[in-house]
Design an enzyme around this catalytic site. Structure first.
Site, mmCIF file in Angstrom:
data_model
loop_
_atom_site.group_PDB
_atom_site.id
_atom_site.type_symbol
_atom_site.label_atom_id
_atom_site.label_comp_id
_atom_site.label_asym_id
_atom_site.label_seq_id
_atom_site.Cartn_x
_atom_site.Cartn_y
_atom_site.Cartn_z
ATOM 1 C CB ALA A 73 2.518 3.405 7.758
ATOM 2 C CD GLN A 75 4.685 -4.493 6.983
ATOM 3 O OE1 GLN A 75 4.906 -4.584 5.774
ATOM 4 N NE2 GLN A 75 5.333 -5.225 7.876
ATOM 5 C CB SER A 76 5.484 2.638 3.896
ATOM 6 O OG SER A 76 5.607 3.328 2.668
ATOM 7 C CG ASN A 77 2.721 -1.216 -0.051
ATOM 8 O OD1 ASN A 77 3.133 -2.320 0.272
ATOM 9 N ND2 ASN A 77 1.485 -0.805 0.215
#
Ligand SMILES: *Cc1c(COP(=O)(O)O)cnc(C)c1O
Length: 338
Positions: A73, A75-77
């Site tokens: 996504a 804001q993927s970590n």
């Protein structure tokens, strides 16, 4: 379990700390809570993907890859940690970001993890919500292959049997810490998404005959889907490890009652969990995963699901970097307090 049989690179600061949460435990008046600090794995901000990437990047290099493709996504970590691992290896990193939330504010779109992806030198491409991201990665892989490159595709969240090895290993690390300090762990709780974390933990804890149940608090899929996904991957990971103990249906416990409106959309419970952990323990949770996991744990404690004599470990999977992308959910929070 013999992890040295698998190719691995070393990025994480291990073992991550296992710490008590005395003020949160007292505030909730229930079981004694502990936190396993996988937010402190150390790779460009850390988080749970770092342990998976050690084995995934080991595999990529063993296969002669010269670039990496992965997805997540906005804001993927996972994507941030993959970009950092690629930087460490000197491999170009191609990232596909799915606009899963539809949030249009500049913080969400350009700050937090997205800012860090750019600073880490990764190439970013966006895709609309609902895109078949595996197919999208296959397209990019075909394009790069046609250009004469050798891409290595890492699935979303780094969740396959290779990545999950990182959490089978983490299960042993946690058992060692518990045994060293005489801590009896009655239960382990964490946020579950792409399933690799829980699958690896279950594979490791079952193989070690630990008797510790693991509860995954879902952030995206409905419970039957999430349960099946974790179970299938736990079994594949266990086979890959050559473990002899079968993984049963009820070795995988999931609760998907805390998702709210959907993936990446904060709930009131998640915002409360972020504030509680920050104000009582000085620890940042993230709005997409760990705060929903903690919100689930807090709610189950308040509803009396766990005895006051229990000792529960919450696995902090990281993600606080995403807070910068969710600034608007905290504006005025200080003034709103009674
Ligand atoms: C990816 C992620 C999770 C979920 O782990 P999975 O292995 O995908 O289930 C939990 N917390 C954070 C902060 C994450 O980035």
């Amino acid at each position: 379990m013999h992890f040295s049989r698998f190719p691995r690179r070393h990025y994480a600061h291990l073992p991550t700390p296992l710490e008590p949460l005395p003020r949160l435990s007292a505030a909730l008046g229930g079981p004694a809570l502990w936190i396993k600090r996988d937010d402190c794995t150390g790779l460009a901000g850390g988080g749970n993907k770092t342990r998976k990437l050690e084995f995934l990047m080991g595999d990529a290099l063993a296969q002669g890859a010269d670039c990496v493709i992965t997805q997540g996504a906005t804001q993927s970590n996972h994507v941030r940690q993959a970009a950092a691992a690629c930087a460490r290896e000197g491999l170009p990193c191609h990232l596909l970001l799915e606009d899963r939330t539809g949030f249009t504010d500049p913080d969400y779109r350009d700050n937090g993890n997205v800012l860090m992806d750019r600073v880490l030198g990764a190439t970013l491409e966006e895709r609309p919500a609902g895109t078949d991201m595996d197919a999208a990665m296959a397209e990019v892989a075909a394009r790069l292959t046609a250009e004469g490159r050798t891409p290595y595709v890492i699935p979303g969240g780094g969740s396959n049997r290779v990545g999950a090895l990182g959490y089978a290993n983490a299960a042993l690390e946690l058992l060692q810490q518990a045994n060293d300090r005489g801590l009896r762990i009655d239960r382990l709780v964490h946020a579950t998404g792409s399933a690799g974390t829980q699958a690896g933990l279950v594979a490791g804890l079952v193989a070690a005959n630990s008797g510790i149940p693991v509860l995954g608090v879902g952030v995206r899929a409905p419970a039957p889907v999430q349960h099946a996904k974790v179970l299938e991957l736990a079994r594949a990971t266990s086979d890959y490890l050559g473990a002899r103990t079968a993984i049963e249906d009820d070795d995988v416990q999931v609760n998907c009652d805390y998702i709210g409106e959907g993936y990446g959309i904060p709930t009131a419970g998640a915002i409360e969990a972020i504030r509680l952990l920050a104000e009582l323990e000085g620890i940042f949770l993230d709005p997409v995963y760990s705060a929903k996991g903690m919100a689930g744990l807090i709610d189950l404690i308040r509803r009396g699901h766990y005895g006051a004599d229990e000792q529960i470990v919450f696995l902090h999977t990281g993600g606080a970097q995403a807070l910068y992308g969710y600034r608007r959910f905290f504006e005025g929070a200080d003034r709103a307090k009674p």
